[in-house]
Scaffold this motif. Sequence first.
Motif, mmCIF file in Angstrom:
data_model
loop_
_atom_site.group_PDB
_atom_site.id
_atom_site.type_symbol
_atom_site.label_atom_id
_atom_site.label_comp_id
_atom_site.label_asym_id
_atom_site.label_seq_id
_atom_site.Cartn_x
_atom_site.Cartn_y
_atom_site.Cartn_z
ATOM 1 N N VAL A 1 -11.115 1.151 -2.602
ATOM 2 C CA VAL A 1 -12.265 0.292 -2.298
ATOM 3 C C VAL A 1 -13.519 0.838 -2.965
ATOM 4 O O VAL A 1 -14.334 0.086 -3.524
ATOM 5 C CB VAL A 1 -12.460 0.172 -0.774
ATOM 6 C CG1 VAL A 1 -13.775 -0.535 -0.456
ATOM 7 C CG2 VAL A 1 -11.289 -0.578 -0.141
ATOM 8 N N GLU B 1 -1.901 7.087 2.435
ATOM 9 C CA GLU B 1 -2.261 5.665 2.493
ATOM 10 C C GLU B 1 -3.724 5.484 2.860
ATOM 11 O O GLU B 1 -4.427 4.652 2.272
ATOM 12 C CB GLU B 1 -1.362 4.944 3.499
ATOM 13 C CG GLU B 1 0.086 4.860 3.058
ATOM 14 C CD GLU B 1 0.958 4.144 4.064
ATOM 15 O OE1 GLU B 1 0.410 3.315 4.831
ATOM 16 O OE2 GLU B 1 2.176 4.393 4.105
ATOM 17 N N ARG B 2 -4.212 6.262 3.812
ATOM 18 C CA ARG B 2 -5.607 6.118 4.239
ATOM 19 C C ARG B 2 -6.552 6.521 3.106
ATOM 20 O O ARG B 2 -7.540 5.831 2.830
ATOM 21 C CB ARG B 2 -5.861 6.980 5.474
ATOM 22 C CG ARG B 2 -7.315 6.921 5.960
ATOM 23 C CD ARG B 2 -7.497 7.681 7.249
ATOM 24 N NE ARG B 2 -6.762 7.060 8.352
ATOM 25 C CZ ARG B 2 -6.792 7.523 9.596
ATOM 26 N NH1 ARG B 2 -7.497 8.618 9.892
ATOM 27 N NH2 ARG B 2 -6.117 6.903 10.548
ATOM 28 N N ILE C 1 0.809 -1.219 0.000
ATOM 29 C CA ILE C 1 0.000 0.000 0.000
ATOM 30 C C ILE C 1 0.845 1.274 0.000
ATOM 31 O O ILE C 1 0.541 2.216 -0.741
ATOM 32 C CB ILE C 1 -0.991 -0.022 1.172
ATOM 33 C CG1 ILE C 1 -2.118 -1.021 0.873
ATOM 34 C CG2 ILE C 1 -1.584 1.375 1.414
ATOM 35 C CD1 ILE C 1 -3.181 -1.097 1.920
ATOM 36 N N ARG D 1 -6.850 -7.606 -1.495
ATOM 37 C CA ARG D 1 -7.696 -8.599 -2.159
ATOM 38 C C ARG D 1 -7.613 -8.453 -3.676
ATOM 39 O O ARG D 1 -7.529 -9.443 -4.414
ATOM 40 C CB ARG D 1 -9.141 -8.431 -1.692
ATOM 41 C CG ARG D 1 -10.163 -9.293 -2.410
ATOM 42 C CD ARG D 1 -10.100 -10.737 -1.984
ATOM 43 N NE ARG D 1 -11.152 -11.513 -2.612
ATOM 44 C CZ ARG D 1 -11.375 -12.798 -2.388
ATOM 45 N NH1 ARG D 1 -10.624 -13.439 -1.513
ATOM 46 N NH2 ARG D 1 -12.338 -13.450 -3.005
ATOM 47 N N GLU E 1 -13.127 -3.722 -3.840
ATOM 48 C CA GLU E 1 -12.251 -4.641 -3.121
ATOM 49 C C GLU E 1 -11.144 -3.857 -2.430
ATOM 50 O O GLU E 1 -10.767 -2.770 -2.874
ATOM 51 C CB GLU E 1 -11.619 -5.649 -4.088
ATOM 52 C CG GLU E 1 -12.593 -6.616 -4.707
ATOM 53 C CD GLU E 1 -11.870 -7.634 -5.578
ATOM 54 O OE1 GLU E 1 -12.160 -8.832 -5.440
ATOM 55 O OE2 GLU E 1 -11.017 -7.236 -6.382
ATOM 56 N N THR E 2 -10.611 -4.426 -1.373
ATOM 57 C CA THR E 2 -9.438 -3.824 -0.751
ATOM 58 C C THR E 2 -8.253 -3.979 -1.696
ATOM 59 O O THR E 2 -8.244 -4.880 -2.547
ATOM 60 C CB THR E 2 -9.097 -4.504 0.582
ATOM 61 O OG1 THR E 2 -8.703 -5.863 0.318
ATOM 62 C CG2 THR E 2 -10.288 -4.473 1.532
ATOM 63 N N PRO E 3 -7.230 -3.138 -1.579
ATOM 64 C CA PRO E 3 -6.054 -3.306 -2.436
ATOM 65 C C PRO E 3 -5.438 -4.701 -2.322
ATOM 66 O O PRO E 3 -5.050 -5.292 -3.334
ATOM 67 C CB PRO E 3 -5.096 -2.219 -1.932
ATOM 68 C CG PRO E 3 -5.993 -1.171 -1.358
ATOM 69 C CD PRO E 3 -7.137 -1.914 -0.752
ATOM 70 N N HIS F 1 -6.507 3.880 0.287
ATOM 71 C CA HIS F 1 -7.283 2.681 0.621
ATOM 72 C C HIS F 1 -8.775 2.945 0.456
ATOM 73 O O HIS F 1 -9.506 2.146 -0.161
ATOM 74 C CB HIS F 1 -6.978 2.250 2.058
ATOM 75 C CG HIS F 1 -7.532 0.908 2.425
ATOM 76 N ND1 HIS F 1 -8.859 0.730 2.758
ATOM 77 C CD2 HIS F 1 -6.953 -0.330 2.493
ATOM 78 C CE1 HIS F 1 -9.067 -0.543 3.033
ATOM 79 N NE2 HIS F 1 -7.930 -1.204 2.887
ATOM 80 N N ARG F 2 -9.243 4.066 0.970
ATOM 81 C CA ARG F 2 -10.680 4.384 0.906
ATOM 82 C C ARG F 2 -11.142 4.556 -0.537
ATOM 83 O O ARG F 2 -12.177 4.002 -0.935
ATOM 84 C CB ARG F 2 -10.955 5.646 1.717
ATOM 85 C CG ARG F 2 -12.402 6.155 1.624
ATOM 86 C CD ARG F 2 -12.649 7.305 2.577
ATOM 87 N NE ARG F 2 -11.700 8.387 2.377
ATOM 88 C CZ ARG F 2 -11.810 9.307 1.398
ATOM 89 N NH1 ARG F 2 -12.814 9.238 0.543
ATOM 90 N NH2 ARG F 2 -10.915 10.266 1.293
#
Length: 323
Positions: free
Chosen positions: A257, A249-250, A238, A266, A262-264, A253-254
């Motif tokens: 998704v 990073e936060r 990430i 996954r 999907e999450t990075p 990620h948000r």
Amino acid sequence: MHRITFLVYPGFELLDTSGPVSVFNSANRALGLRDKPPFYAIDLVSAAGGQVTSSSGIAVHTQTLEERAHDAVDTFLIAGAESEHLLPVLADPALSAWVPEMAGKAQRFGSVCSGVIVLAKLGLVDGRRVATHWDACAPLAAGFPSVTVDPESLYVTDGQLWTSAGVTTGIDMALAMVAHDLSADIAGEVAQRLVLYARRPGYQSQFSPLLRAQVNADSPFAELIAWILANLDSPLDIPALADRTGFSERTFHRKFVAATGETPARFIETARLDAARLLICRGLSLKSVAAEVGLMPATRFSKAFERRFGVSPRLFREMHGEI
């Protein structure tokens, strides 16, 4: 000659038929270049015969049910359509009698896209595994609980039954038929002539990781995902990915998704395992596959593969062979 019969009806999806027909015709052309006779003969059939207009407004010429009823058929396929065009087909008593007869005579039978609903309505796929367009999977499973619906695969073969997910996947299924009937070399030549990006195996998902992200036109990650798919053997953590996008990073990620569903982590594992399936079937050693998709050591790759697909990479290779 291997005779292929397509059932069409008013409002059918043109590409469900024209795509596979182009594949079979190209196979005949490839044989001609080898000084061999054509292998496929193709018929279009409808309830009344004559001109039948597709959903796109383009009409095709068809034979009547009676004209085809007593002739040999080797492959019988039903084109798909939106539900409002399928309903009259399901209610037609002549088709309800003719379709099972043709399916029973054929060496193989099946459908493209939602055409499988006709087969299901007539009880021809009870206890079988089928594919259909992702939008029709839930209604098909709910309406016909004896049918196993595969919501992921591009096409599914179950004995003499062949079904595809829809539209362009009919091309993939037709190429697989050509490889089965003639050779992988002929199928590869056809794919090249049709300028296809790749011959896709049936087990490939209807939704590639890149396509999932591109569904959202405002996604800020299309270029990043293309880079990920080209660099699966690189560290894809990430912090590094967030840095490439300029997000924290936060925030990365948000937003990721929201764009892909999907999450990075996954997403990246899915991309790596999808690529691994193709590489396995192209003859690479399992160790080489693990390295190319960034899942070293090989034990890590094997565990991730079996966790996702329910079989070991080695067994998967034995099941599917080379494509």
